[in-house]
Write a protein that holds these residues in place. Structure first.
Motif, PDB file in Angstrom:
ATOM      1  N   PRO A 176       0.828  -1.203   0.000  1.00  0.00           N
ATOM      2  CA  PRO A 176       0.000   0.000   0.000  1.00  0.00           C
ATOM      3  C   PRO A 176       0.870   1.263   0.000  1.00  0.00           C
ATOM      4  CG  PRO A 176       0.111  -0.912   2.206  1.00  0.00           C
ATOM      5  CD  PRO A 176       0.832  -1.875   1.309  1.00  0.00           C
ATOM      6  N   VAL A 177       0.492   2.232  -0.830  1.00  0.00           N
ATOM      7  CA  VAL A 177       1.254   3.488  -0.882  1.00  0.00           C
ATOM      8  C   VAL A 177       0.370   4.709  -0.681  1.00  0.00           C
ATOM      9  CG1 VAL A 177       3.110   2.531  -2.300  1.00  0.00           C
ATOM     10  CG2 VAL A 177       1.103   3.558  -3.418  1.00  0.00           C
ATOM     11  N   ALA A 178      -0.953   4.555  -0.775  1.00  0.00           N
ATOM     12  CA  ALA A 178      -1.848   5.689  -0.597  1.00  0.00           C
ATOM     13  C   ALA A 178      -3.244   5.191  -0.265  1.00  0.00           C
ATOM     14  CB  ALA A 178      -1.891   6.557  -1.860  1.00  0.00           C
ATOM     15  N   ALA A 179      -4.023   6.052   0.383  1.00  0.00           N
ATOM     16  CA  ALA A 179      -5.415   5.742   0.698  1.00  0.00           C
ATOM     17  C   ALA A 179      -6.237   7.010   0.555  1.00  0.00           C
ATOM     18  CB  ALA A 179      -5.543   5.190   2.113  1.00  0.00           C
ATOM     19  N   GLU A 180      -7.413   6.874  -0.046  1.00  0.00           N
ATOM     20  CA  GLU A 180      -8.348   7.986  -0.184  1.00  0.00           C
ATOM     21  C   GLU A 180      -9.513   7.772   0.775  1.00  0.00           C
ATOM     22  OE1 GLU A 180      -7.988  10.721  -1.975  1.00  0.00           O
ATOM     23  OE2 GLU A 180      -6.012  10.045  -2.698  1.00  0.00           O
ATOM     24  N   CYS A 181      -9.879   8.813   1.497  1.00  0.00           N
ATOM     25  CA  CYS A 181     -10.923   8.710   2.512  1.00  0.00           C
ATOM     26  C   CYS A 181     -11.969   9.799   2.330  1.00  0.00           C
ATOM     27  CB  CYS A 181     -10.320   8.814   3.915  1.00  0.00           C
ATOM     28  SG  CYS A 181      -9.002   7.641   4.265  1.00  0.00           S
ATOM     29  N   THR A 182     -13.191   9.488   2.748  1.00  0.00           N
ATOM     30  CA  THR A 182     -14.259  10.475   2.840  1.00  0.00           C
ATOM     31  C   THR A 182     -14.868  10.348   4.226  1.00  0.00           C
ATOM     32  OG1 THR A 182     -14.761  10.309   0.467  1.00  0.00           O
ATOM     33  CG2 THR A 182     -16.426  11.309   1.893  1.00  0.00           C
ATOM     34  N   GLY A 183     -14.683  11.390   5.024  1.00  0.00           N
ATOM     35  CA  GLY A 183     -15.201  11.339   6.381  1.00  0.00           C
ATOM     36  C   GLY A 183     -14.612  10.176   7.154  1.00  0.00           C
ATOM     37  N   ASP A 184     -15.484   9.305   7.653  1.00  0.00           N
ATOM     38  CA  ASP A 184     -15.058   8.181   8.483  1.00  0.00           C
ATOM     39  C   ASP A 184     -14.977   6.875   7.705  1.00  0.00           C
ATOM     40  OD1 ASP A 184     -14.948   9.897  10.626  1.00  0.00           O
ATOM     41  OD2 ASP A 184     -16.991   9.440  11.306  1.00  0.00           O
ATOM     42  N   ARG A 185     -14.844   6.969   6.385  1.00  0.00           N
ATOM     43  CA  ARG A 185     -14.711   5.774   5.551  1.00  0.00           C
ATOM     44  C   ARG A 185     -13.475   5.875   4.669  1.00  0.00           C
ATOM     45  NH1 ARG A 185     -18.788   2.224   5.045  1.00  0.00           N
ATOM     46  NH2 ARG A 185     -18.032   1.609   2.985  1.00  0.00           N
ATOM     47  N   ILE A 186     -12.871   4.732   4.415  1.00  0.00           N
ATOM     48  CA  ILE A 186     -11.768   4.648   3.458  1.00  0.00           C
ATOM     49  C   ILE A 186     -12.383   4.221   2.126  1.00  0.00           C
ATOM     50  CG2 ILE A 186      -9.539   3.601   2.933  1.00  0.00           C
ATOM     51  CD1 ILE A 186      -9.239   2.983   5.916  1.00  0.00           C
ATOM     52  N   ASP A 187     -12.157   5.022   1.089  1.00  0.00           N
ATOM     53  CA  ASP A 187     -12.777   4.765  -0.207  1.00  0.00           C
ATOM     54  C   ASP A 187     -11.946   3.841  -1.083  1.00  0.00           C
ATOM     55  OD1 ASP A 187     -14.937   6.553   0.330  1.00  0.00           O
ATOM     56  OD2 ASP A 187     -13.612   8.239  -0.153  1.00  0.00           O
ATOM     57  N   SER A 188     -10.626   4.023  -1.062  1.00  0.00           N
ATOM     58  CA  SER A 188      -9.765   3.238  -1.934  1.00  0.00           C
ATOM     59  C   SER A 188      -8.361   3.172  -1.351  1.00  0.00           C
ATOM     60  CB  SER A 188      -9.717   3.832  -3.343  1.00  0.00           C
ATOM     61  OG  SER A 188      -9.045   5.091  -3.329  1.00  0.00           O
ATOM     62  N   VAL A 189      -7.624   2.159  -1.778  1.00  0.00           N
ATOM     63  CA  VAL A 189      -6.216   2.002  -1.414  1.00  0.00           C
ATOM     64  C   VAL A 189      -5.435   1.790  -2.708  1.00  0.00           C
ATOM     65  CG1 VAL A 189      -4.510   0.537  -0.255  1.00  0.00           C
ATOM     66  CG2 VAL A 189      -6.680   1.074   0.888  1.00  0.00           C
ATOM     67  N   THR A 190      -4.344   2.513  -2.846  1.00  0.00           N
ATOM     68  CA  THR A 190      -3.460   2.314  -3.994  1.00  0.00           C
ATOM     69  C   THR A 190      -2.360   1.347  -3.613  1.00  0.00           C
ATOM     70  OG1 THR A 190      -3.887   4.547  -4.819  1.00  0.00           O
ATOM     71  CG2 THR A 190      -1.919   3.425  -5.660  1.00  0.00           C
ATOM     72  N   LEU A 191      -2.238   0.278  -4.382  1.00  0.00           N
ATOM     73  CA  LEU A 191      -1.214  -0.740  -4.171  1.00  0.00           C
ATOM     74  C   LEU A 191      -0.180  -0.614  -5.279  1.00  0.00           C
ATOM     75  CD1 LEU A 191      -3.635  -3.719  -3.446  1.00  0.00           C
ATOM     76  CD2 LEU A 191      -2.399  -2.355  -1.748  1.00  0.00           C
TER      77      LEU A 191
END
Length: 538
Positions: free
Chosen positions: A135-150
């Protein structure tokens, strides 16, 4: 860059990640499992640490799937190795006859068995395995994680994974940092936790030693001395402030009493059946259990106090500093090997064991060292419920007796509280604990809704992590995370809602019980402390 959607993403293919993936797939859900290293299995394989287990493991207490995994390892030896008739007939075959537990084996065998267990689900498309991705990055909205970049650094390829729920099963809680999930590192304070053995002042950089393990055999009369490490003179003289002498010595600080303790490399012949020396602690191949002449030597896994690297932390620092610390950890282990080969005092009055030979073909690396260091602690979530020493420690519980009972139990474990020297020079902490439960609340972050922690990153403290960090507990944590994630996706709810709604929790615990997961200890074990007696340093 590619994009991929799945129901559940598991980041990290250690024991917890594997157990979680198997549980998710068995429940009929789709899962992506990513692992940066060539081998799945984490501390058991890539870190080359034979299992540290509780005294009742042969009674198949804890998790049926973990017991089956252990038996598949034994069966691998029976099917593919020229065992002696006595060894083959032994229902509790210990391939290495090591004394740290009843199943010491080579890391590549465990890696092979894991591949076999995943194979059918991979073919069916229930498990999508991404090898070489971290994992190198994560996108979040509020209290949820939307995506993870691998990212696969070797080929320069990124995959952005979207999901309903993500499980952080990395060795160091990498996703917690990327997604800015509230977490802690190092040591909490007594004012915060009320624990007897916590520090007076919290120190996030006070972290347990890491150890870079290696595999060796011993060929007397031959010369396999490695090149003298550049920093050898420095490491040869270094001394933990609380130790009785230099770290490179057969005299160490006893884990419990902190008194000087002498522990030789060999106490008698290397291939004898039993001894309390370093060689026999994590011996992973015992030649006496095989056909005459098949093995020229026993093979042992070096994970000894003299190799502990405590000089610098690896968490809460920049990546360059963490990489430098890990490089030094590897040099410490190499330097100790060189010391054993050239300077170590022998019982016959001589010096050195030049016949010690690194075994790259055992560790799956070019040099005989594990693929990565043995990490004893991780970033830890700020959880919905935190496990404290008062919940499991014998001394801390006093007259209260057995460990705290948790209504949201999702598994059980047992190990003493075992903490190695730390990066501030603190000596070992090794205290008795009661067999314990794994509370679901410790897997759930206090804020983030679609993340489960599964590994050393759960909501323990630095003290209780010392009991929850071992192999069977990590497996059980991962299995619980997988079953919880599958239920959350199927019923379109969250792990927090499952824990806090009695009807949902009952469904979860029923699903775990149906898988053969024990949620509480039987009475004959519940009041029996797990202690240092009969165990070897982990």
């Amino acid at each position: 860059m590619n994009e991929m959607a799945t129901e559940i993403l598991i980041v990290g293919g250690g024991l917890s990640g594997v157990a979680a993936a198997l549980a998710v797939a068995a429940a009929g859900r789709r899962v992506v499992l990513s692992e940066a290293l060539p081998w799945l299995g984490g501390q058991l394989t890539a870190q080359a640490v034979p299992p540290d287990e509780h005294p009742w493991v042969e009674y198949q207490l804890g998790s049926r799937s973990y017991s089956q995994f252990r038996e598949k390892i034994r069966q691998h030896y029976r099917e593919h190795y020229p065992l002696t008739p006595a060894a083959r007939a032994d229902t509790r075959l210990n391939p290495g006859a090591g004394n740290v537990n009843t199943l010491c084996h080579e890391p590549h065998v465990a890696a092979a068995v894991i591949e076999q267990q995943l194979a059918a689900y991979v073919s069916a498309g229930r498990i999508w395995l991404l090898r070489g991705y971290e994992p190198v990055a994560a996108e979040c909205t509020g209290d949820r994680i939307d995506s993870v970049t691998l990212r696969n650094r070797q080929v320069g390829h990124d995959i952005v994974v979207t999901f309903d729920l993500v499980i952080d099963a990395t060795e160091l809680g990498d996703l917690l940092a990327l997604a800015k999930v509230e977490h802690v590192t190092g040591a909490e304070s007594q004012a915060d936790t009320g624990e007897l053995h916590a520090l007076e002042v919290a120190d996030p950089l006070d972290q347990q030693a890491i150890t870079w393990c290696f595999a060796v055999d011993h060929l007397p009369g031959e010369d396999h001395v490695v090149a003298r490490p550049a920093g050898y003179d420095h490491w040869r003289r270094i001394q933990i402030p609380s130790w009785p002498g230099p770290q490179f010595s057969w005299t160490v600080s006893d884990h419990v009493t902190h008194r000087p303790r002498v522990r030789q490399l060999f106490d008698g012949e290397p291939d004898q059946v039993w001894a309390w020396d370093l060689w026999h602690a994590r011996r992973i191949a015992a030649r006496r259990q095989h056909a005459d002449g098949f093995f020229t030597s026993d093979i042992t896994l070096a994970n000894w106090p003299q190799m502990d690297y405590w000089a610098k932390p690896v968490l809460g620092v920049d990546d360059e500093s963490a990489q430098a610390a890990m490089a030094e950890a590897k040099e410490v282990s190499l330097a100790f090997l060189y010391w054993m080969q050239t300077e170590a005092p022998r019982p016959d009055g001589g010096q050195g064991y030049p016949g010690l030979r690194l075994r790259p073909n055992v560790t799956g690396t070019h040099d005989g060292f594990a693929m990565q260091p043995y990490f004893r602690e991780s970033r830890r979530i700020v959880p919905e419920f935190r496990v404290l020493e008062q919940h499991i420690g014998v001394e801390a519980r006093g007259s209260a007796g057995a460990a705290e009972t948790f209504a949201d139990s999702v598994g059980i474990g047992a190990y003493r509280i075992d903490i190695h020297p730390t990066s501030t020079g603190r000596n070992t902490v090794d205290i008795d604990s009661y067999p314990f439960q794994i509370p679901l609340g410790a897997l759930i972050p206090a804020r983030v809704e679609n993340l489960l922690a599964a590994g050393k990153n759960i909501g323990t403290t630095r003290i209780t992590n010392g009991a929850y960090r071992v192999h069977p507990v990590e497996w059980s944590i991962g299995e619980a995370a997988g079953v919880t994630a599958a239920q959350a996706v199927q019923r379109r709810t969250t792990p927090r809602a499952i824990r806090n709604r009695p009807s949902e929790l009952l469904v979860l615990q029923g699903a775990l019980t149906a898988r053969g997961v024990d949620l509480r200890w039987p009475s004959f074990a519940a009041l029996t402390p797990t202690s240092r007696s009969g165990w070897v340093e982990a």
